[in-house]
Design an enzyme around this catalytic site. Structure first.
Site, PDB file in Angstrom:
ATOM      1  N   ASN A   1       0.638  -1.133  -0.432  1.00 15.92           N
ATOM      2  CA  ASN A   1      -0.232  -0.328  -0.407  1.00 15.92           C
ATOM      3  C   ASN A   1       1.332   1.022   0.176  1.00 15.92           C
ATOM      4  O   ASN A   1       2.023   1.607   0.885  1.00 15.92           O
ATOM      5  CB  ASN A   1      -0.865   0.032   1.361  1.00 15.92           C
ATOM      6  CG  ASN A   1      -2.025   1.116   1.577  1.00 15.92           C
ATOM      7  OD1 ASN A   1      -1.710   2.108   1.331  1.00 15.92           O
ATOM      8  ND2 ASN A   1      -2.895   0.878   2.122  1.00 15.92           N
TER       9      ASN A   1
ATOM     10  N   HIS B   1      -5.481   4.168  -1.464  1.00 19.87           N
ATOM     11  CA  HIS B   1      -6.449   3.707  -0.967  1.00 19.87           C
ATOM     12  C   HIS B   1      -6.789   5.365  -0.880  1.00 19.87           C
ATOM     13  O   HIS B   1      -6.466   5.947  -0.436  1.00 19.87           O
ATOM     14  CB  HIS B   1      -6.364   3.542   0.358  1.00 19.87           C
ATOM     15  CG  HIS B   1      -7.588   3.431   1.262  1.00 19.87           C
ATOM     16  ND1 HIS B   1      -8.391   2.307   2.765  1.00 19.87           N
ATOM     17  CD2 HIS B   1      -9.149   4.368   1.218  1.00 19.87           C
ATOM     18  CE1 HIS B   1      -9.214   2.543   2.802  1.00 19.87           C
ATOM     19  NE2 HIS B   1     -10.212   4.317   1.911  1.00 19.87           N
TER      20      HIS B   1
ATOM     21  N   ARG C   1      -9.264   8.389  -0.950  1.00 13.55           N
ATOM     22  CA  ARG C   1      -9.954   9.160   0.386  1.00 13.55           C
ATOM     23  C   ARG C   1     -10.855  10.013   0.025  1.00 13.55           C
ATOM     24  O   ARG C   1     -10.042  11.249  -1.362  1.00 13.55           O
ATOM     25  CB  ARG C   1      -9.979   9.138   1.758  1.00 13.55           C
ATOM     26  CG  ARG C   1      -9.498   7.916   2.730  1.00 13.55           C
ATOM     27  CD  ARG C   1      -8.894   7.567   4.005  1.00 13.55           C
ATOM     28  NE  ARG C   1      -9.220   6.927   4.155  1.00 13.55           N
ATOM     29  CZ  ARG C   1      -7.840   6.138   5.264  1.00 13.55           C
ATOM     30  NH1 ARG C   1      -6.475   6.054   4.190  1.00 13.55           N
ATOM     31  NH2 ARG C   1      -8.147   4.625   5.265  1.00 13.55           N
TER      32      ARG C   1
ATOM     33  N   HIS D   1      -3.798  11.376   0.692  1.00 13.39           N
ATOM     34  CA  HIS D   1      -3.004  10.594  -0.077  1.00 13.39           C
ATOM     35  C   HIS D   1      -3.191  10.280  -1.635  1.00 13.39           C
ATOM     36  O   HIS D   1      -2.771  10.907  -1.871  1.00 13.39           O
ATOM     37  CB  HIS D   1      -2.147   9.822   1.085  1.00 13.39           C
ATOM     38  CG  HIS D   1      -3.129   8.772   2.169  1.00 13.39           C
ATOM     39  ND1 HIS D   1      -4.152   8.851   1.564  1.00 13.39           N
ATOM     40  CD2 HIS D   1      -3.237   9.436   3.647  1.00 13.39           C
ATOM     41  CE1 HIS D   1      -4.821   8.581   2.897  1.00 13.39           C
ATOM     42  NE2 HIS D   1      -3.896   8.428   4.140  1.00 13.39           N
TER      43      HIS D   1
ATOM     44  N   GLU E   1      -8.434   0.724  -3.317  1.00 13.75           N
ATOM     45  CA  GLU E   1      -9.196   0.272  -1.985  1.00 13.75           C
ATOM     46  C   GLU E   1     -10.168   1.680  -1.768  1.00 13.75           C
ATOM     47  O   GLU E   1      -9.495   2.535  -1.720  1.00 13.75           O
ATOM     48  CB  GLU E   1      -8.487   0.703  -0.636  1.00 13.75           C
ATOM     49  CG  GLU E   1      -7.381  -0.705  -0.299  1.00 13.75           C
ATOM     50  CD  GLU E   1      -6.959  -0.266   1.083  1.00 13.75           C
ATOM     51  OE1 GLU E   1      -6.657  -1.475   0.616  1.00 13.75           O
ATOM     52  OE2 GLU E   1      -6.819  -0.165   1.679  1.00 13.75           O
TER      53      GLU E   1
ATOM     54  N   THR F   1      -8.092   6.503   9.695  1.00 19.35           N
ATOM     55  CA  THR F   1      -7.674   5.560   8.860  1.00 19.35           C
ATOM     56  C   THR F   1      -8.416   4.496   9.075  1.00 19.35           C
ATOM     57  O   THR F   1      -9.619   4.696   9.711  1.00 19.35           O
ATOM     58  CB  THR F   1      -6.520   4.954   8.939  1.00 19.35           C
ATOM     59  OG1 THR F   1      -5.920   3.239   8.520  1.00 19.35           O
ATOM     60  CG2 THR F   1      -6.737   4.785  10.860  1.00 19.35           C
TER      61      THR F   1
ATOM     62  N   HIS G   1      -4.421  -3.723   8.000  1.00 17.88           N
ATOM     63  CA  HIS G   1      -4.268  -2.900   8.844  1.00 17.88           C
ATOM     64  C   HIS G   1      -3.045  -3.104  10.074  1.00 17.88           C
ATOM     65  O   HIS G   1      -3.591  -4.293  10.374  1.00 17.88           O
ATOM     66  CB  HIS G   1      -5.756  -2.456   9.244  1.00 17.88           C
ATOM     67  CG  HIS G   1      -5.883  -1.332   9.134  1.00 17.88           C
ATOM     68  ND1 HIS G   1      -5.316  -0.508  10.449  1.00 17.88           N
ATOM     69  CD2 HIS G   1      -6.477  -0.556   8.174  1.00 17.88           C
ATOM     70  CE1 HIS G   1      -4.883   0.864  10.242  1.00 17.88           C
ATOM     71  NE2 HIS G   1      -6.398   0.543   8.281  1.00 17.88           N
ATOM     72  N   ASP G   2      -2.407  -2.460  10.178  1.00 22.98           N
ATOM     73  CA  ASP G   2      -1.552  -2.531  10.599  1.00 22.98           C
ATOM     74  C   ASP G   2      -0.802  -3.747  10.832  1.00 22.98           C
ATOM     75  O   ASP G   2      -0.150  -3.998  11.648  1.00 22.98           O
ATOM     76  CB  ASP G   2      -2.117  -3.027  12.692  1.00 22.98           C
ATOM     77  CG  ASP G   2      -2.625  -1.292  12.799  1.00 22.98           C
ATOM     78  OD1 ASP G   2      -1.871  -0.067  12.473  1.00 22.98           O
ATOM     79  OD2 ASP G   2      -3.941  -0.511  12.774  1.00 22.98           O
TER      80      ASP G   2
ATOM     81  N   GLY H   1       0.878  -1.532   4.240  1.00 24.27           N
ATOM     82  CA  GLY H   1       1.701   0.108   3.784  1.00 24.27           C
ATOM     83  C   GLY H   1       2.171   0.331   5.270  1.00 24.27           C
ATOM     84  O   GLY H   1       3.413   0.992   4.702  1.00 24.27           O
ATOM     85  N   HIS H   2       1.841   1.212   6.225  1.00 21.96           N
ATOM     86  CA  HIS H   2       1.898   2.063   6.964  1.00 21.96           C
ATOM     87  C   HIS H   2       3.786   1.321   7.466  1.00 21.96           C
ATOM     88  O   HIS H   2       4.894   2.654   8.201  1.00 21.96           O
ATOM     89  CB  HIS H   2       1.310   2.463   7.825  1.00 21.96           C
ATOM     90  CG  HIS H   2       1.676   3.628   9.815  1.00 21.96           C
ATOM     91  ND1 HIS H   2       1.831   4.730   9.616  1.00 21.96           N
ATOM     92  CD2 HIS H   2       2.564   2.969  10.752  1.00 21.96           C
ATOM     93  CE1 HIS H   2       2.053   4.959  10.249  1.00 21.96           C
ATOM     94  NE2 HIS H   2       2.974   4.351  11.445  1.00 21.96           N
TER      95      HIS H   2
HETATM   96  N1  PXP Z   1      -6.633  -2.571   4.221  1.00 18.54           N
HETATM   97  C1  PXP Z   1      -7.018  -1.306   4.187  1.00 18.54           C
HETATM   98  C2  PXP Z   1      -9.237  -1.503   4.151  1.00 18.54           C
HETATM   99  C3  PXP Z   1      -6.582   0.157   4.736  1.00 18.54           C
HETATM  100  O1  PXP Z   1      -7.106   1.085   4.687  1.00 18.54           O
HETATM  101  C4  PXP Z   1      -5.422   0.371   5.164  1.00 18.54           C
HETATM  102  C5  PXP Z   1      -5.258   1.551   5.156  1.00 18.54           C
HETATM  103  O2  PXP Z   1      -4.421   2.453   4.396  1.00 18.54           O
HETATM  104  C6  PXP Z   1      -4.677  -0.781   5.182  1.00 18.54           C
HETATM  105  C7  PXP Z   1      -5.113  -2.434   4.533  1.00 18.54           C
HETATM  106  C8  PXP Z   1      -3.490  -1.120   5.282  1.00 18.54           C
HETATM  107  O3  PXP Z   1      -2.584  -0.773   6.436  1.00 18.54           O
HETATM  108  P1  PXP Z   1      -0.997  -0.406   7.121  1.00 18.54           P
HETATM  109  O4  PXP Z   1      -0.941   0.619   6.952  1.00 18.54           O
HETATM  110  O5  PXP Z   1      -1.913   0.000   8.590  1.00 18.54           O
HETATM  111  O6  PXP Z   1      -0.465  -1.789   6.362  1.00 18.54           O
END
Ligand code: PXP
Length: 240
Positions: free
Chosen positions: A7, A43, A45, A50, A70, A100, A190-191, A213-214
């Site tokens: 991401n 993603h 928004r 971003h 996404e 987020t 996510h995370d 991503g993060h």
């Molecule tokens: N999946 C979704 C639906 C998200 O919104 C995000 C963050 O944009 C991620 C995955 C990736 O999460 P992270 O940036 O914490 O790795």
């Protein structure tokens, strides 16, 4: 093996902070693929803080692995997705002001809405995934609305990981078995990070893709992008 989709929203955030096209998102996507990523995710928004909507078509023309877009299926998002036809579209119920994504769909309450959105995406040949919590009723609902895949919201797992990893992963194990038995594909995100990813993938069956991503971009500040991707690929059992 689980596919790693990088991401690159955080890269877009840095780009946007100065107005010019630097770092260049398209070049970063190409480099991620060169370093072994098997997918690119953005993603966009509504405030486009971003990734921007215009990034979707720019990436579509260069990404050779899989492009995953996404977002909350507002009309503008759906129009761009229909025009660009990414490989996968992941529907996320995030509020416009959300920092987020922080929860999955209520597939029962939003059943009709999701059916109306998913039908045309599938007709356009776009694989459709919906962001979801590991709750059995919601997964059954995902099947009923016609999703091809679910993406597990792994934030709560990541937050509990250091204190109670077994308890944190258990709902995902049960939910993955159910989703698989219903014929749904499974993604997760996510995370996720270099500390919690391997344990998740070792325990939760059938995970086809993680989007990260993060943490991956943060790790790249210290190790460089190539090394960061290499480390995540190892956790996904991908040989480079
Ligand atoms: N999946 C979704 C639906 C998200 O919104 C995000 C963050 O944009 C991620 C995955 C990736 O999460 P992270 O940036 O914490 O790795």
């Amino acid at each position: 093996m689980t596919r790693l989709s990088v991401n690159i929203n955080k890269v877009a955030l840095i780009r946007n902070s100065r107005g010019a096209n630097y770092p260049n998102l398209v070049q970063v996507a190409k480099d991620c693929e060169t370093y072994g990523a098997l997918g690119i995710t953005i993603h966009p928004r509504p405030d486009q803080r971003h990734a921007r909507y215009e990034d979707v078509s720019a990436l579509k023309s260069v990404v050779k692995t899989e492009l995953n877009i996404e977002g909350n299926p507002i009309p503008k998002f759906l129009k761009i997705v229909q025009q660009s036809k990414p490989d996968q579209c992941t529907l996320v119920p995030d509020a416009p002001t959300a920092l987020t994504s922080d929860a999955g769909w209520d597939t029962i309450m939003h059943k009709k809405f999701l059916i109306d959105v998913i039908g045309p995406l599938k007709e356009a040949g776009i694989r459709t995934s919906i962001f979801i919590d590991p709750v059995e009723k919601m997964i059954e609902g995902a099947k009923e609305v016609g999703a091809d895949r679910i993406e597990f919201y792994t934030g709560p797992y990541a937050h509990q990981f250091s204190k109670a990893r077994k308890k944190a992963v258990d709902p995902f194990i049960r939910s993955a078995k159910l989703a698989h038995s219903l014929g749904l594909g499974i993604n997760a995100g996510h995370d996720l990070n270099l500390k919690n990813l391997a344990y998740f993938l070792k325990n939760v069956p059938y995970v086809q893709e993680v989007s990260i991503g993060h943490a991956l971009i943060t790790d790249a500040l210290y190790m460089g992008l190539e090394q960061s991707i290499t480390q995540y690929l190892k956790q996904c059992n991908v040989e480079k």
